[in-house]
Design an enzyme around this catalytic site. Structure first.
Site: not given
Ligand code: HXC
Length: 257
Positions: A65, A108, A111, A131
């Site tokens: 992200a 992300g 993911e 993260e």
């Protein structure tokens, strides 16, 4: 449809989406994330497309992200903007989606690759959930999908201590379907998608749905789902054609009906 942060094209019967924020290591800002799913949903509706591939560039599949976009956000803003829920749109895609991963697949990015149905990786691919190094945890499914794939302990190490997986490890641990030289990862992913696009579409859909059920439920419920998906296929023209073609020793001609 004109996109600014992804590129789209159709190769044969394969819908290809390429992340296009190389200056930011293909980090997902809101625009890129929205366009990604708009493009996948458009391909999902397109009769000319049988399967999809999502890729980045050689250096980065996607670095997660966009940190700059969310650095100052409050929990309220994150919740009201549905920052995490937006990623769930991948679960509505019915056709097979293959991630073609080279370089970094972080946060992300990792993911999203895990949310696809298969992963074709280049030898340079690296998967991680960093993260923790920026004071948060994965929010787009990493803790759950990695734990289901890799088991608890390695997932703990990745999520809590930023352990990254090399492409070879990803293959060894069942995260990547195959690892190929960097010159080939995209072509191989597209070839795999083309092969899948050539199969009986309703059976592919039912198979994807049944396998996904294995990650949602108990064995008993999962077996029920499999049966629910198996029996109706006998009402399709493709089942009749597929079995007839086998008996007549010829290639089946699928209609998607
Ligand atoms: C915003 C990013 C970014 C990111 C890289 N960039 N990753 N911008 N968000 N996630 C930007 C850098 O700021 C830099 O911009 C440019 O891309 C090039 O990156 P460099 O760091 O200079 O490149 P390099 O040294 O090669 O390192 C590559 C990298 C590193 C290892 C991928 O960039 C990195 O660690 N990125 C962050 C990875 C991460 O923490 N991801 C998790 C995000 S949170 P400038 O302008 O300086 O050139 C997440 C949670 C998801 O994903 C939950 C769902 C909501």
């Amino acid at each position: 449809m004109t996109y600014t942060s992804v590129l789209t094209e159709i190769r044969g019967r394969v819908g290809l989406v390429t992340f296009n924020r190389p200056q930011a290591m293909n980090a997902f800002n809101a625009v890129m994330l929205g366009e990604l799913f708009d493009a996948l949903e458009a391909f999902d509706r397109d009769e000319n497309v049988g399967a999809m591939v999502v890729t980045g560039n050689e250096k980065a599949f996607a670095a997660g992200a966009d940190i700059k976009e969310m650095a100052e956000a409050s929990p309220f803003e994150m919740i009201t903007q549905g920052r995490v829920e937006k990623w769930d749109r991948i679960r509505g895609i019915k056709k097979v989606v293959i991630a073609a991963v080279s370089g970094w697949a972080l946060g992300g990015g990792c993911e999203f690759a895990l949310s696809c149905d298969m992963i074709v990786a280049s030898e340079t691919a690296k998967f991680g959930q960093p993260e923790i190094t920026i004071g948060v945890i994965p929010g787009a499914g990493g803790t759950q999908r990695l734990a289901r794939l890799l088991g608890k302990n390695l997932t703990m190490e990745m999520v809590i201590n930023n352990r990254t997986l090399t492409a070879a490890e990803a293959l060894q641990f069942g995260l990547a379907n195959r690892v190929v030289p960097v010159e080939r990862y995209l072509d191989d992913a597209v070839a795999l998608a083309e092969e899948i696009a050539g199969r009986a579409p309703l059976a592919v859909h039912m198979a994807k749905d049944a396998v996904n059920a294995a990650f949602e439920t108990t064995l008993t419920e999962g077996l029920k789902t499999e049966k629910r998906n198996f029996y109706p296929l006998f009402s399709t023209e493709d089942q009749k054609e597929g079995m007839k073609a086998f008996i007549e020793k010829r290639k089946a001609n699928w209609k998607g009906k």
